[in-house]
Scaffold this motif. Structure first.
Motif, PDB file in Angstrom:
ATOM      1  N   ASN B 512      76.797  41.763  62.460  1.00  0.00           N
ATOM      2  CA  ASN B 512      75.508  42.457  62.549  1.00  0.00           C
ATOM      3  C   ASN B 512      75.029  42.781  61.143  1.00  0.00           C
ATOM      4  N   LEU B 513      74.324  41.859  60.570  1.00  0.00           N
ATOM      5  CA  LEU B 513      73.971  41.964  59.159  1.00  0.00           C
ATOM      6  C   LEU B 513      73.080  43.161  58.880  1.00  0.00           C
ATOM      7  N   ALA B 514      72.081  43.356  59.756  1.00  0.00           N
ATOM      8  CA  ALA B 514      71.111  44.429  59.501  1.00  0.00           C
ATOM      9  C   ALA B 514      71.802  45.786  59.506  1.00  0.00           C
ATOM     10  N   PHE B 515      72.699  45.998  60.472  1.00  0.00           N
ATOM     11  CA  PHE B 515      73.405  47.285  60.542  1.00  0.00           C
ATOM     12  C   PHE B 515      74.346  47.441  59.366  1.00  0.00           C
ATOM     13  N   ALA B 516      74.984  46.330  58.986  1.00  0.00           N
ATOM     14  CA  ALA B 516      75.911  46.403  57.856  1.00  0.00           C
ATOM     15  C   ALA B 516      75.189  46.881  56.613  1.00  0.00           C
ATOM     16  N   LEU B 517      74.002  46.344  56.400  1.00  0.00           N
ATOM     17  CA  LEU B 517      73.238  46.752  55.221  1.00  0.00           C
ATOM     18  C   LEU B 517      72.859  48.224  55.314  1.00  0.00           C
ATOM     19  N   GLN B 518      72.420  48.599  56.514  1.00  0.00           N
ATOM     20  CA  GLN B 518      72.026  49.986  56.745  1.00  0.00           C
ATOM     21  C   GLN B 518      73.171  50.941  56.400  1.00  0.00           C
ATOM     22  N   TYR B 519      74.360  50.652  56.949  1.00  0.00           N
ATOM     23  CA  TYR B 519      75.508  51.534  56.698  1.00  0.00           C
ATOM     24  C   TYR B 519      75.920  51.490  55.238  1.00  0.00           C
ATOM     25  N   SER B 520      75.839  50.298  54.638  1.00  0.00           N
ATOM     26  CA  SER B 520      76.283  50.209  53.248  1.00  0.00           C
ATOM     27  C   SER B 520      75.332  51.005  52.355  1.00  0.00           C
ATOM     28  N   ARG B 521      74.052  51.037  52.720  1.00  0.00           N
ATOM     29  CA  ARG B 521      73.111  51.852  51.935  1.00  0.00           C
ATOM     30  C   ARG B 521      73.438  53.335  52.063  1.00  0.00           C
ATOM     31  N   GLU B 522      73.754  53.730  53.307  1.00  0.00           N
ATOM     32  CA  GLU B 522      74.127  55.134  53.501  1.00  0.00           C
ATOM     33  C   GLU B 522      75.371  55.469  52.698  1.00  0.00           C
ATOM     34  N   ALA B 523      76.324  54.527  52.712  1.00  0.00           N
ATOM     35  CA  ALA B 523      77.583  54.773  51.999  1.00  0.00           C
ATOM     36  C   ALA B 523      77.325  54.953  50.516  1.00  0.00           C
ATOM     37  N   ILE B 524      76.481  54.083  49.982  1.00  0.00           N
ATOM     38  CA  ILE B 524      76.248  54.151  48.540  1.00  0.00           C
ATOM     39  C   ILE B 524      75.526  55.444  48.188  1.00  0.00           C
ATOM     40  N   LEU B 525      74.596  55.845  49.041  1.00  0.00           N
ATOM     41  CA  LEU B 525      73.870  57.100  48.778  1.00  0.00           C
ATOM     42  C   LEU B 525      74.814  58.287  48.787  1.00  0.00           C
ATOM     43  N   ALA B 526      75.632  58.359  49.842  1.00  0.00           N
ATOM     44  CA  ALA B 526      76.535  59.509  49.968  1.00  0.00           C
ATOM     45  C   ALA B 526      77.546  59.521  48.835  1.00  0.00           C
ATOM     46  N   SER B 527      78.056  58.338  48.483  1.00  0.00           N
ATOM     47  CA  SER B 527      79.089  58.314  47.447  1.00  0.00           C
ATOM     48  C   SER B 527      78.507  58.704  46.095  1.00  0.00           C
ATOM     49  N   GLU B 528      77.303  58.240  45.813  1.00  0.00           N
ATOM     50  CA  GLU B 528      76.699  58.607  44.522  1.00  0.00           C
ATOM     51  C   GLU B 528      76.400  60.101  44.490  1.00  0.00           C
ATOM     52  N   ARG B 529      75.927  60.611  45.625  1.00  0.00           N
ATOM     53  CA  ARG B 529      75.602  62.022  45.646  1.00  0.00           C
ATOM     54  C   ARG B 529      76.853  62.862  45.392  1.00  0.00           C
ATOM     55  N   ALA B 530      77.961  62.430  46.001  1.00  0.00           N
ATOM     56  CA  ALA B 530      79.205  63.172  45.775  1.00  0.00           C
ATOM     57  C   ALA B 530      79.654  63.028  44.333  1.00  0.00           C
ATOM     58  N   PHE B 531      79.551  61.820  43.806  1.00  0.00           N
ATOM     59  CA  PHE B 531      80.071  61.563  42.464  1.00  0.00           C
ATOM     60  C   PHE B 531      79.282  62.328  41.413  1.00  0.00           C
ATOM     61  N   PHE B 532      77.972  62.402  41.602  1.00  0.00           N
ATOM     62  CA  PHE B 532      77.145  63.027  40.576  1.00  0.00           C
ATOM     63  C   PHE B 532      76.786  64.472  40.907  1.00  0.00           C
ATOM     64  N   ASP B 533      77.502  65.070  41.836  1.00  0.00           N
ATOM     65  CA  ASP B 533      77.186  66.442  42.184  1.00  0.00           C
ATOM     66  C   ASP B 533      77.458  67.353  40.993  1.00  0.00           C
ATOM     67  N   PRO B 534      76.477  68.191  40.640  1.00  0.00           N
ATOM     68  CA  PRO B 534      76.676  69.026  39.441  1.00  0.00           C
ATOM     69  C   PRO B 534      77.801  70.037  39.589  1.00  0.00           C
ATOM     70  N   SER B 535      78.167  70.365  40.821  1.00  0.00           N
ATOM     71  CA  SER B 535      79.202  71.393  40.965  1.00  0.00           C
ATOM     72  C   SER B 535      80.557  70.889  40.479  1.00  0.00           C
ATOM     73  N   LEU B 536      80.702  69.576  40.338  1.00  0.00           N
ATOM     74  CA  LEU B 536      81.968  69.055  39.809  1.00  0.00           C
ATOM     75  C   LEU B 536      82.053  69.252  38.298  1.00  0.00           C
ATOM     76  N   LEU B 537      80.954  69.595  37.696  1.00  0.00           N
ATOM     77  CA  LEU B 537      80.917  69.617  36.236  1.00  0.00           C
ATOM     78  C   LEU B 537      80.921  71.018  35.655  1.00  0.00           C
ATOM     79  N   HIS B 538      81.200  72.014  36.462  1.00  0.00           N
ATOM     80  CA  HIS B 538      81.220  73.362  35.901  1.00  0.00           C
ATOM     81  C   HIS B 538      82.272  73.456  34.815  1.00  0.00           C
ATOM     82  N   LEU B 539      81.886  74.087  33.737  1.00  0.00           N
ATOM     83  CA  LEU B 539      82.801  74.090  32.590  1.00  0.00           C
ATOM     84  C   LEU B 539      83.812  75.218  32.729  1.00  0.00           C
ATOM     85  N   LEU B 540      84.584  75.145  33.759  1.00  0.00           N
ATOM     86  CA  LEU B 540      85.554  76.211  33.977  1.00  0.00           C
ATOM     87  C   LEU B 540      86.971  75.675  33.884  1.00  0.00           C
ATOM     88  N   TYR B 541      87.130  74.604  33.158  1.00  0.00           N
ATOM     89  CA  TYR B 541      88.460  74.018  33.094  1.00  0.00           C
ATOM     90  C   TYR B 541      89.131  74.427  31.806  1.00  0.00           C
TER      91      TYR B 541
END
Lengths: 571, 585
Positions: B512-541
């Motif tokens: 199911n190509l159309a659904f695969a693309l749909q899910y892969s887009r969602e995956a990329i969006l969610a993963s980027e959002r998690a990766f670039f979330d500013p809360s990971l960058l608090h300078l408390l280390y």
């Protein structure tokens, strides 16, 4: 096998016709203007205005505006994305000295000021506002991203829309100032980039930052609002006004001579108008009869801020303006001994009190009109860390209590919103009105202090808005240029004018801790705990035994001698 | 001695309290909040086994098979191929081929006079699903194909070293036409000569090679898929060309901003008018509508005055024109880019298309390629950035014309070039059809269905590869640095990215190509959002050694007495035992 020189766009070939539709009539126009006014103090006030008018509607449902010509694309996208009805942003370096310089054409407070009316279809105004400030800080290279809910207010009366549409619901208005913002070249460059001609042609060639920022006052602003497209106001157009006001201190720099030229001020002369501008003019204020060269036959009279002024006009779109040299370098020499019109409305502010606990904000408003009283709207936005005691608010005029006819007060919430105080005060003629309110300084959390906390904290200017009776209307005995029949009853539209006066921003010291405190606290606490714990531990684990009392020192010494001598010991 | 015993017990009790209550309390109050992450599922994603399933339908028209052979229909056959791309990435292609004979309506459609018409009427009969391929086998004597070769053009691009100059070259193939690929998902295949004595199996195996070629043209080739995996896999086995393709195409993103800018460096001489609104409507919009499943596109345009190129063109006496050599093109973009402005309203990648009208004193201006020949399109493009076209207007007016001269720009000419560049940027790969193939030009839509399918295949794989690398590297990072706070919303983004990724892989496996693309887009969006979330960058280390240095004033005075008294208790116990032993001895 292949034909190299085949025509391009092959796939489209069959659908295109060579006949092109004639270009759509330009629906946008651009005007530029420079007003130069010698000031009585010997300074020079230069005010640039660039106006782009576009008859389109950014807020149209469904249809996105996406093709730009003269209007800058970045601002247009901002307008439509955030459903902005009106946007006013200004960046100012220095403080406008009203008493020396008179009223400015476009007032602005020191630092950055932003006020926006959103369209009434916006549901999440605060969210839009937050995002908008972030985007604008990117566009103008400024720290507008520091605008958040703690310094944003919604004035109920002071900031009414200047454009079309009578929005009165101040839920869609946001106002914020950053008094600390420092304005410099990095803000000027993006501002110039918004002009269709950039700084390549027209009046904008004069905008060289090394001269502009070597001045007593510099203010640049962008005002966007919907306006009427024609006199019947059948359709809406959008107006973008970019203004830049600068006051040059040429008097002290030029060995006390009151003379200047364009070249002296800007180290450039004018050679052409912006080819895209429909009108491009330079106005020089010659009301006080200075010597101006080259002379121009074009004169224009206007009542500006309640005062009748005469201007020489130079039209840059006409070739003869530039003369033989193909360059225009205005030269002006003046005595400057004329009486300066005293500004009718003037305000100042200071903070009083001693110590780091309490203080008092004094706002003094002057009405210099000899016989007319008029009301003013005073707006004050005070950060939450100055906790106002609103019961101590007093308004006195001529040492008598002056009760404001309207008070809108919104108390602050710690770390969430500032105080907002708006008052309608009637100013008696020729008077000084003093508004005082006491405050207590709050203790901040150690992360809330700025990097240089001992510098102090800024409190934005208070805003005094008023309809001031016009001097022209006041002057009842001028018969020089007006027939008698026209001057008995003052003309309505000239009888008063709108003025906004900004006071100085305040710099308040807050109790500032020693910032090595956290480490000290940890060490001290640990030590106290350890000492307490140590004695406690000792008390619990030490075993107590009855000890034989030992002999006193004298007896022991005696025993020592006795042992040597072999005599029985003492006990 | 009960007193001594009591002291001993007290010391033991305090040690116990410190260990049982104190240390856990300290640990609990100073630890960072870390929400639960599906580490095991992420580590499964680290080794990615992708299966791509394609449905192929091979339809035999009348006259290609003997009735004897037809009796065994319908028939289906599954063919699988496995490639191990690297240690952690494997690919499996599953071709599910169904064979059948043509229906009467299809026969009618195939009797149309030309292949294009046959293609259209076949499309009207039934719409094949996204990602599938239908091959009609027509008799060797069919008149459909030879006529086609004069109508259809194959266009491809000649690439010149780093700055790829585009030339659109139509070519007519004079080889015998074997295969015609239409605008949709169907292909017509001229049946190779079958011997009547062959049984069906031999006939089919004889067809296999051709069908495979058709499929790799119309859905995906191995090289394209490997190039799409470039985020995961180090490139060694990929051909230079598919590498260039994937490097030229802008990275997969949920949306793109397309900006057309008209650069008029000389508004005093030229007053330029372009009907960009109409041109976008008629040339660009059909393509974008077609590409809507892949991303959201927004188009805008602007006119920039006094915008100049970064290099001074050289005057060439031999042609009395200014020229830009291919070497200097790389310096053109930077100064212009400062004027373009970024899109204020979105953070999607921007594709810039600039139309440069040289000023009156520097025209005509021509771009020359590396072999010093003029580029016929007078345009070039920069990978992942956009394209620039030079449009000379000096011939449109005489020397006496009144300045500024009103000039209408021929948008058809301009948009032809920009459309070709846009296709390249979006990663619509140009295919190199095997000899004997004729590809129908995409027509008004600007993109054939099967070209879209090719794009969907490679984009899905690329998205899956990118999202899985993002998620695994995020998990690795969070695993390595124990001090990072993991908020609940990050955990939620990560797990939604993981589930979307798993669904995308599953949909790809199911074809199911159309659904695969749909899910892969969602995956990329969610993963980027998690990766670039500013809360990971608090300078408390703070480094651990510094943290413990701060705790020393507390720990040292507390622990020393406890440890000393414990040691004392132990040594006393030892001594007592030794005494006891000595006594019993």
């Amino acid at each position: 096998h292949t034909h190299l020189n085949y025509k391009l766009g092959l796939t489209l070939q069959n659908r295109t016709s060579e006949a092109l539709t004639p270009a759509a009539a330009a629906r946008d126009e651009f005007q530029e203007e420079l007003v130069i006014r010698p000031l009585h103090s010997g300074d020079i006030y230069a005010s640039f205005q660039f106006r782009t008018l576009w008859d389109t509607d950014f807020l149209q449902e469904g249809q996105k505006v996406s093709h730009y010509r003269l209007f800058p694309k970045s601002l247009g996208q901002v307008l439509s994305k955030f459903s902005v009805r009106e946007l006013h942003i200004s960046f100012t370096q220095g403080f406008w000295r009203t008493m020396q310089w008179g009223q400015p054409f476009i007032p602005s407070p020191p630092g950055a000021e932003l006020w926006v009316w959103f369209h009434d279809t916006v549901s999440d105004v605060d969210g839009n506002w937050k995002e908008l400030t972030n985007v604008l800080s990117g566009i103008f290279c400024a720290s507008l991203n520091f605008i958040d809910l703690t310094n944003t207010v919604q004035p109920s009366a002071s900031f009414k829309p200047l454009g079309l549409g009578n929005a009165t619901d101040h839920r869609f208005l946001r106002y914020a100032t950053l008094p600390r913002e420092i304005v410099c070249t990095e803000n000027l460059t993006p501002w110039k980039k918004l002009l269709p001609c950039g700084s390549k042609a027209g009046l904008a060639v004069l905008l060289k930052s090394e001269k502009l920022f070597h001045s007593s006052f510099h203010s640049q602003a962008v005002h966007i609002r919907p306006v009427c497209q024609d006199e019947q106001c059948t359709s809406k157009a959008w107006e973008l006004r970019q203004t830049l006001n600068v006051v040059f201190d040429l008097y002290t720099a030029g060995q006390g001579k009151k003379e200047w030229s364009l070249f002296k001020m800007f180290s450039r002369t004018l050679t052409e108008a912006c080819p895209l501008a429909t009108s491009s003019k330079v106005y020089v204020d010659i009301t006080d009869n200075p010597e101006l060269s080259p002379a121009t036959p074009l004169l224009s009279q206007a009542v500006v801020l309640g005062d009748r002024r005469t201007y020489s006009v130079f039209d840059l779109t006409r070739a003869e303006t530039f003369g033989q040299l193909r360059s225009l370098n205005l030269l002006l020499r003046w005595k400057g001994d004329g009486e300066m019109l005293r500004p009718l409305l003037h305000a100042e502010r200071y903070v009083a009190g001693f110590g780091l606990q309490t203080g008092e904000i004094h706002t003094v408003i002057y009405n210099n009109h000899p016989y007319r009283a008029f009301p003013v709207l005073l707006m004050d936005s005070v950060p939450w860390y100055l906790q106002l005691y609103i019961h101590t608010l007093t308004v006195t005029s001529k040492s008598r209590d002056n009760k404001p006819s309207y008070i809108h007060y919104q108390p602050a919430k710690d770390r969430h919103r500032p105080h907002l105080l708006e008052m309608l005060i009637q100013l008696p003629p020729h008077s000084m009105t003093e508004v005082t309110v006491q405050f207590e300084r709050a203790l901040l959390k150690w992360t809330e202090y700025t990097p240089d906390p001992n510098h102090g904290f800024y409190v934005g200017s208070s805003v005094v808005s008023a309809l001031v009776p016009s001097m022209v209307a006041m002057n009842t005995n001028f018969t020089q240029d007006q027939p008698l029949f026209s001057s008995f009853v003052p003309v309505k539209e000239e009888s008063s004018y709108f003025v906004r006066v900004y006071t100085e921003p305040l710099l308040v010291n807050l109790p500032t801790p020693d910032f090595s405190m956290p480490y000290n606290v940890i060490c001290l606490t640990c030590t106290v705990v350890a000492v307490g714990y140590g004695s406690f531990y000792n008390l619990l684990t030490r075993t107590f035994q009855v000890d034989e009392p030992s002999l006193p020192l004298a007896k022991r010494l005696a025993n020592l001698i006795r042992r040597i001598r072999g005599v029985p010991l003492l006990t | 001695m009960p007193e001594k015993q009591r002291g001993r017990y007290a010391a033991l009790a305090i040690a116990a309290v410190v260990i049982v209550v104190g240390i856990p309390l300290w640990w609990k109050t100073t630890e960072t909040y870390r929400a639960w992450l599906p580490f095991s599922e992420i580590s499964e994603l680290d080794s990615l086994q992708l299966q791509l399933s394609v449905d192929i339908e091979v339809v035999f028209s009348r006259g290609t098979l003997t009735p004897e052979q037809q009796k065994k229909f319908p028939l289906s056959h599954v063919n699988e191929k496995e490639h191990q791309v690297d240690a952690k990435t494997g690919l499996r292609y599953k071709y599910e081929t169904r064979y059948r004979t043509a229906t009467i309506m299809e026969e009618d459609a195939l009797n149309q006079p030309t292949a294009a018409e046959a293609d259209l009427s076949l499309h009207m009969l039934s719409e094949s699903s996204c990602g599938s391929v239908v091959v009609y086998v027509i008799p060797e004597s069919s008149t459909l194909l030879p006529e086609v070769r004069f109508r259809a053009f194959v266009y491809f691009y000649i690439l010149k070293s780093l700055l790829k100059l585009i030339m659109l070259i139509p070519a007519v193939y004079f080889q015998d036409v074997k295969v015609y690929v239409g605008q949709r998902r169907t292909a017509l295949l001229r049946s190779p000569p079958f011997k009547t004595s062959w049984n069906l199996k031999e006939v089919l195996s004889n067809l296999d090679v051709e069908v495979e070629q058709v499929v790799s043209t119309m859905s995906f080739g191995h090289q394209d898929i490997v190039a799409a995996l470039s985020n995961r896999v180090r490139m060694t086995k990929v051909t230079k060309e598919s590498m260039a393709d994937s490097m030229r195409a802008i990275k997969s993103s949920p949306g793109y901003e397309i900006t057309f800018s008209l650069l008029n460096p000389d508004p005093k001489s030229h007053s330029l008018h372009w009907d960009i609104e109409g041109a976008v409507q008629s040339y660009i919009q059909p393509l974008l509508n077609k590409l809507a499943p892949i991303a959201n596109f927004s188009v805008d345009s602007q006119i920039l005055y006094y915008a100049v190129l970064g290099v001074n063109p050289r005057f060439d006496n031999s042609v009395s024109a200014y020229t830009l050599s291919a070497d200097s093109l790389s310096h053109v973009i930077n100064p212009v880019e400062a004027r373009l402005g970024s899109n204020a309203a979105s953070s999607n990648p921007v594709l810039n298309f600039l139309l440069y009208v040289p000023d009156a004193h520097h025209s005509p201006l021509f771009i020359r390629d590396h072999s010093k020949r003029e580029v016929p399109s007078n345009a070039f493009h920069s990978p992942r950035w956009g394209g620039i076209m030079v449009y000379n207007v000096n011939e449109m007016y005489g020397p006496e014309a009144e300045r500024p001269v009103d000039i209408n720009i021929n948008m058809a000419k301009v948009m032809g070039v920009f459309l070709a560049q846009l296709r390249l940027m979006l990663g619509v790969q140009h295919t190199h059809p095997p000899t004997g193939f004729v590809l129908q030009s995409p027509g008004s839509a600007g993109l054939a269905d099967w070209e879209l399918d090719r794009l969907l295949w490679s984009r899905s794989v690329e998205n899956i590869a990118t999202a899985s690398t993002t998620i695994t590297s995020l998990a690795q990072l969070l695993d390595q640095i124990g001090n990072i706070v993991i908020n609940d919303n990050i955990a939620q983004q990560v797990s939604s990215a993981v589930t979307s990724l798993q669904s995308a892989v599953a949909e790809l496996e199911a074809g199911n190509l159309a659904f695969a693309l749909q899910y892969s887009r969602e995956a990329i969006l969610a993963s980027e959002r998690a990766f670039f979330d500013p809360s990971l960058l608090h300078l408390l280390y703070f480094p651990d050694d510094q943290k413990f240095a701060i705790y020393i004033p507390l720990f040292l005075p507390m622990c020393v007495p406890i440890v000393l008294s414990l040691l004392k208790i132990v040594s006393e116990a030892k001594k007592r035992r030794a005494d006891k032993q000595a006594k019993s001895d």
